[in-house]
Design an enzyme around this catalytic site. Structure first.
Site, PDB file in Angstrom:
ATOM      1  N   GLU A  26      -2.555 -12.384   0.182  1.00 13.95           N
ATOM      2  CA  GLU A  26      -2.593 -11.603  -1.067  1.00 13.95           C
ATOM      3  C   GLU A  26      -1.248 -11.657  -1.794  1.00 13.95           C
ATOM      4  O   GLU A  26      -0.224 -12.044  -1.211  1.00 13.95           O
ATOM      5  CB  GLU A  26      -2.973 -10.148  -0.788  1.00 13.95           C
ATOM      6  CG  GLU A  26      -1.968  -9.407   0.064  1.00 13.95           C
ATOM      7  CD  GLU A  26      -2.028  -7.893  -0.136  1.00 13.95           C
ATOM      8  OE1 GLU A  26      -1.931  -7.443  -1.301  1.00 13.95           O
ATOM      9  OE2 GLU A  26      -2.156  -7.177   0.867  1.00 13.95           O
ATOM     10  N   LYS A 160      -1.782   2.425   7.376  1.00 15.25           N
ATOM     11  CA  LYS A 160      -0.526   3.184   7.336  1.00 15.25           C
ATOM     12  C   LYS A 160      -0.766   4.672   7.435  1.00 15.25           C
ATOM     13  O   LYS A 160      -1.774   5.168   6.939  1.00 15.25           O
ATOM     14  CB  LYS A 160       0.126   2.968   5.974  1.00 15.25           C
ATOM     15  CG  LYS A 160       0.852   1.686   5.876  1.00 15.25           C
ATOM     16  CD  LYS A 160       2.003   1.855   4.885  1.00 15.25           C
ATOM     17  CE  LYS A 160       2.892   0.663   5.006  1.00 15.25           C
ATOM     18  NZ  LYS A 160       2.581  -0.342   4.025  1.00 15.25           N
TER      19      LYS A 160
HETATM   20  N1  PSU Z   1      -0.792  -1.159   2.062  1.00 13.64           N
HETATM   21  C1  PSU Z   1       0.349  -1.729   2.511  1.00 13.64           C
HETATM   22  N2  PSU Z   1       0.967  -2.675   1.772  1.00 13.64           N
HETATM   23  C2  PSU Z   1       0.459  -3.095   0.578  1.00 13.64           C
HETATM   24  C3  PSU Z   1      -0.760  -2.522   0.127  1.00 13.64           C
HETATM   25  C4  PSU Z   1      -1.345  -1.563   0.896  1.00 13.64           C
HETATM   26  O1  PSU Z   1       0.807  -1.365   3.587  1.00 13.64           O
HETATM   27  O2  PSU Z   1       1.055  -3.958  -0.071  1.00 13.64           O
HETATM   28  C5  PSU Z   1      -1.380  -3.027  -1.147  1.00 13.64           C
HETATM   29  C6  PSU Z   1      -2.494  -4.028  -0.802  1.00 13.64           C
HETATM   30  O3  PSU Z   1      -2.542  -5.013  -1.827  1.00 13.64           O
HETATM   31  C7  PSU Z   1      -3.756  -3.171  -0.858  1.00 13.64           C
HETATM   32  C8  PSU Z   1      -3.402  -2.246  -2.013  1.00 13.64           C
HETATM   33  O4  PSU Z   1      -4.926  -3.904  -1.099  1.00 13.64           O
HETATM   34  O5  PSU Z   1      -2.025  -1.948  -1.824  1.00 13.64           O
HETATM   35  C9  PSU Z   1      -4.241  -0.998  -2.005  1.00 13.64           C
HETATM   36  O6  PSU Z   1      -4.001  -0.284  -3.183  1.00 13.64           O
HETATM   37  P1  PSU Z   1      -4.949   0.948  -3.558  1.00 13.64           P
HETATM   38  O7  PSU Z   1      -4.675   1.968  -2.503  1.00 13.64           O
HETATM   39  O8  PSU Z   1      -4.513   1.356  -4.933  1.00 13.64           O
HETATM   40  O9  PSU Z   1      -6.366   0.427  -3.515  1.00 13.64           O
END
Ligand code: PSU
Ligand code: MN
Length: 306
Positions: A26, A160
């Site tokens: 990603e 996390k």
């Molecule tokens: N969690 C992490 N590192 C990240 C992300 C999430 O530990 O970089 C990023 C990933 O791209 C994940 C996105 O798909 O954040 C999720 O964002 P949201 O919670 O807005 O869907």
């Protein structure tokens, strides 16, 4: 009907032709997950890890309205330094492409793009999930619904502790997503190898995980798999060290009125600052570990296709 502007990097095009394993990566982790220049160093290192493990890396992003499956060295470097790059999930990707803009793909958007490109395995650090306080905010990452509908196996280091991990596992179960932890019974907690939560499923080697992926396909089940790969113990940070940092980051987010798509990047940045970079060192170690496992799973999938 407009054709989708989609392009492959030279090495991904070659791997497709040869039928050799490919691992999707990603780009939101690069633009919104880590600061420059470490983000570029990590992106390059993770690509090198995939190559060393015998697969081809395909970092995915939208650049000036074209969906790129694999970036060359200059594109990766430019993306890591670009300002104001959009964060693309399922809801945003088509609009970004149609408008000719640039955006980085989250787990959900990377899964969509990987599937379009015929790539079955994807490595990242952490997935989005159910945020703490979701009963009021309704903040549940689209990553979870994507895992329920797009047939890509995603390797992550668990979820996390900025998330409500128990609720995240509940939503994954509701979405019919197999959550498979590698080599242990405990569901890993990203920076820490274990958590108090039991993993719904366990498998101990990449061949079994590849077979489970194929079995879902054979059954006609939509959706992917979440593979939870614990951080190597030498690299982990104790959950008790992180708890106060996470609480502080969350309090700061609330005080600044951070909401919606901005929540995850804000918390990641704040935790980086509050741990003086220690969170980043662990983050790098676990992403590299995930890239290696994803390469092995991809190798098993491409052997059994041949
Ligand atoms: N969690 C992490 N590192 C990240 C992300 C999430 O530990 O970089 C990023 C990933 O791209 C994940 C996105 O798909 O954040 C999720 O964002 P949201 O919670 O807005 O869907
Ligand atoms: Mn969200």
């Amino acid at each position: 009907m407009t054709n989708l502007p989609l392009t492959f990097s030279a090495e991904v095009a070659q791997a497709r032709k040869d039928g050799t394993p490919i691992v999707a990566l990603e780009s939101t982790i690069i633009t919104h997950g880590m600061p420059y220049p470490q983000n570029l160093e990590v992106a390059q290192q993770v690509e090198a890890d995939v190559r060393d493990a015998g697969a081809t890396p395909a970092t995915i992003a939208v650049i000036d309205g074209t969906l790129h499956i694999g970036l060359d060295a200059d594109q990766l470097s430019a993306l890591a330094q670009a300002k104001g790059v959009a964060k693309l999930s399922r809801a945003d990707m088509a609009v970004c492409i149609a408008a000719g803009k640039t955006g980085a793909t989250t787990v959900a958007a990377t899964m969509i793009a990987a599937h379009l490109a015929g790539i079955s395995v994807f490595a990242t650090g952490g997935i989005g999930g159910v945020h703490k306080g979701a009963e009021d905010s309704f903040d549940i990452s689209a990553d979870l619904m994507e895992l329920g509908q797009t047939p890509v196996t995603v390797v992550a280091a668990g979820a996390k502790a900025i998330l409500d991990v128990a609720k995240t596992l509940e939503v994954l179960e509701t979405q019919g997503v197999p959550v498979i932890t590698v080599g242990q019974d405990s569901f890993p907690a990203f920076w820490s190898a274990t958590s108090p939560l039991k993993s719904p499923l366990r498998m101990d080697n990449p061949a079994d995980i590849a077979r489970a992926h194929q079995t879902r396909a054979a059954m006609g089940l939509p959706g992917g798999q979440l593979v939870a790969n614990p951080i190597p113990q030498v690299d982990e940070i104790a959950a008790s060290d992180l708890a106060p940092v996470i609480a502080k980051a969350q309090a700061d987010a609330a005080a600044h009125g951070i909401s919606g798509k901005a929540v995850t990047p804000y918390l990641l940045q704040r935790i980086f600052e509050l741990t003086e970079g220690r969170s980043l060192t662990a983050n790098i170690a676990l992403v590299r570990n995930n890239a290696r496992l994803a390469s092995q799973i991809a190798a098993h999938l491409s052997v059994s296709k041949a």
